[in-house]
Design an enzyme around this catalytic site. Structure first.
Site, PDB file in Angstrom:
ATOM      1  CG  HIS A  87      -7.154   8.441  -0.800  1.00  0.00           C
ATOM      2  ND1 HIS A  87      -5.810   8.300  -1.089  1.00  0.00           N
ATOM      3  CD2 HIS A  87      -7.672   7.195  -0.849  1.00  0.00           C
ATOM      4  CE1 HIS A  87      -5.539   7.033  -1.328  1.00  0.00           C
ATOM      5  NE2 HIS A  87      -6.643   6.333  -1.184  1.00  0.00           N
TER       6      HIS A  87
ATOM      7  CG  HIS B 222      -2.071   0.916   1.173  1.00  0.00           C
ATOM      8  ND1 HIS B 222      -2.224   1.973   2.046  1.00  0.00           N
ATOM      9  CD2 HIS B 222      -3.136   0.978   0.326  1.00  0.00           C
ATOM     10  CE1 HIS B 222      -3.325   2.634   1.765  1.00  0.00           C
ATOM     11  NE2 HIS B 222      -3.890   2.056   0.721  1.00  0.00           N
TER      12      HIS B 222
END
Length: 419
Positions: free
Chosen positions: A313, A134
């Protein structure tokens, strides 16, 4: 002849076994610049890549074949063709929709592409959901580095529309780039050389620098080996030190009890604690999960804003006047217990103020304040349910990771098979 596209199948690339006991300490004398959204991030990264003379290292969770992805592809191809070593590490889930033609074009130009834990679809569905790569890191010529939460996709640009993401990254120049470069090399499986400005740390450094000078930067990361809790511990430690203010803006907020307690305790002792959460989520479950924790925090004076202009985000936080963190890690079970993540910790007053001003503008103009509720039984019920849901969410992915659908495997990319 080996293909330039390789697949990495384990939780860490091969050289991670050699580097996993390394702790990156605080480096002073750095220049740090906040880059908000794709409008600031992509031009800066692309300009650095265009000017690269020796090496480009790139890790990203998502790369789409859209206008951003195609521009990146062209820049990397041009760099490889002029002799720059280009290594691109992509996640097998986040980049699972990339076409073989897109990857082959990169490989044919000499770009070394690596796919972390790829998996074929089952009944048209991607099943390799957990333990993802990620991180979002770019290092160019070991001289400039970028790290944060922004992927290489057009949905980080305002002209994408209502679903465009609000996000943050930083550009780092100075001694800390050596650590980011060393880390990116180790994770990509490339040969790691000891460079001037980097040294092996035998003892894990504190998440809070002993000096409060300007330009201090420390790389922290999360893996599934010896650094499982480093990012979470950094948040907990910083909040325990807070005296004046703490602001956390995080897209997916569902931390464990220790971190929740530290947030609450900071507010109880008079720290102005503010959370900025998703109000217009790209994943509805994330919003519902976060709201289970609101009452527990609100009753002790934590101020909670929900950002409603577009999906949030970001993964950033600040404490007092000079501590900040920016990176890829959410405060949810996936990021804190499973995914491979990386953040930078920053001790710098100017950067702290820049981040604070940005978040203050966000909360003032585009957020709604969540009111506190006066019914103790209601918050107690939600906290109980939230506690149960948290442990299900935190441990279910780990259990699911044992299922056959997630067994890591090596799958060499054969360019000729897609001609």
């Amino acid at each position: 002849m080996n293909s330039a596209v390789e697949h990495i199948a384990t939780d860490q690339p091969p050289d991670e076994a050699k580097a996993r006991d390394l702790d990156y300490g605080w480096q002073s004398g750095n220049q740090i610049e906040l880059l908000e959204n794709g409008e600031a991030y992509f031009p800066r990264v692309f300009d650095a890549m265009r000017a690269a003379q020796r090496e480009i290292l790139l890790e990203t969770f998502i790369l789409f074949e859209d206008k951003v992805g195609h521009e990146l592809q062209g820049i990397l191809i041009e760099a490889a063709q002029r002799g720059v070593k280009v290594v691109v590490s992509l996640d097998g889930f986040g980049c699972g929709e990339l076409s073989a033609a897109f990857l082959k074009t990169l490989a044919d130009a000499g770009v070394m592409v690596q796919m972390f834990d790829p998996a074929s679809k089952t009944l048209g569905i991607r099943t390799n959901w957990f333990r993802r790569l990620h991180r979002k890191i770019v290092v160019v010529d070991a001289e400039v580095a970028f790290i944060g939460g922004i992927n290489f996709s057009a949905d980080h640009l305002g002209d994408f529309g209502p679903e465009a993401k609000q996000d943050y990254s930083v550009q780092v120049t100075g001694p800390a780039v050596a650590d980011l470069h060393h880390f990116a090399l180790a994770q990509s499986g490339r040969q790691v050389r000891t460079r001037r400005g980097w040294r092996r740390r035998q003892q894990r450094p504190s998440p809070w620098a002993t000096d409060s000078g300007e330009g201090l930067v420390r790389l922290i990361y999360r893996d599934n080996l010896q650094h499982r809790d480093d990012i979470e511990e950094a948040y907990i430690y910083a909040l325990s030190k807070a005296k004046k203010r703490a602001v956390i803006a995080n897209a997916y907020f569902f931390p464990g009890y220790r971190l929740l307690r530290e947030i609450r305790n900071a507010a109880r002792r008079g720290v102005q604690v503010q959370l900025i959460m998703q109000g217009q989520p790209d994943v509805l479950l994330a919003k519902l999960a976060a709201r289970m924790l609101y009452d527990y925090l609100l009753k002790d004076g934590v101020v909670i804003h929900e950002y409603c202009q577009r999906p949030l985000h970001g993964k950033v936080a600040l404490v007092d006047d000079d501590w900040s963190t920016v990176g890829s890690s959410n405060l949810d079970p996936l990021s804190l217990a499973l995914n491979l993540e990386a953040n930078v910790l920053i001790r710098d007053r100017a950067f702290n103020q820049q981040l604070y001003d940005s978040l203050a503008t966000l909360s003032k103009n585009h957020c709604q304040v969540i009111p506190a509720k006066d019914k103790p039984w209601l918050w107690l019920w939600r906290l109980t349910v939230g506690f149960l849901v948290f442990h299900v969410m935190r441990h279910f992915p780990a259990l699911t990771g044992w299922l056959p659908a997630h067994k890591p495997r090596l799958k060499p990319f054969e360019s000729q098979a897609h001609d």
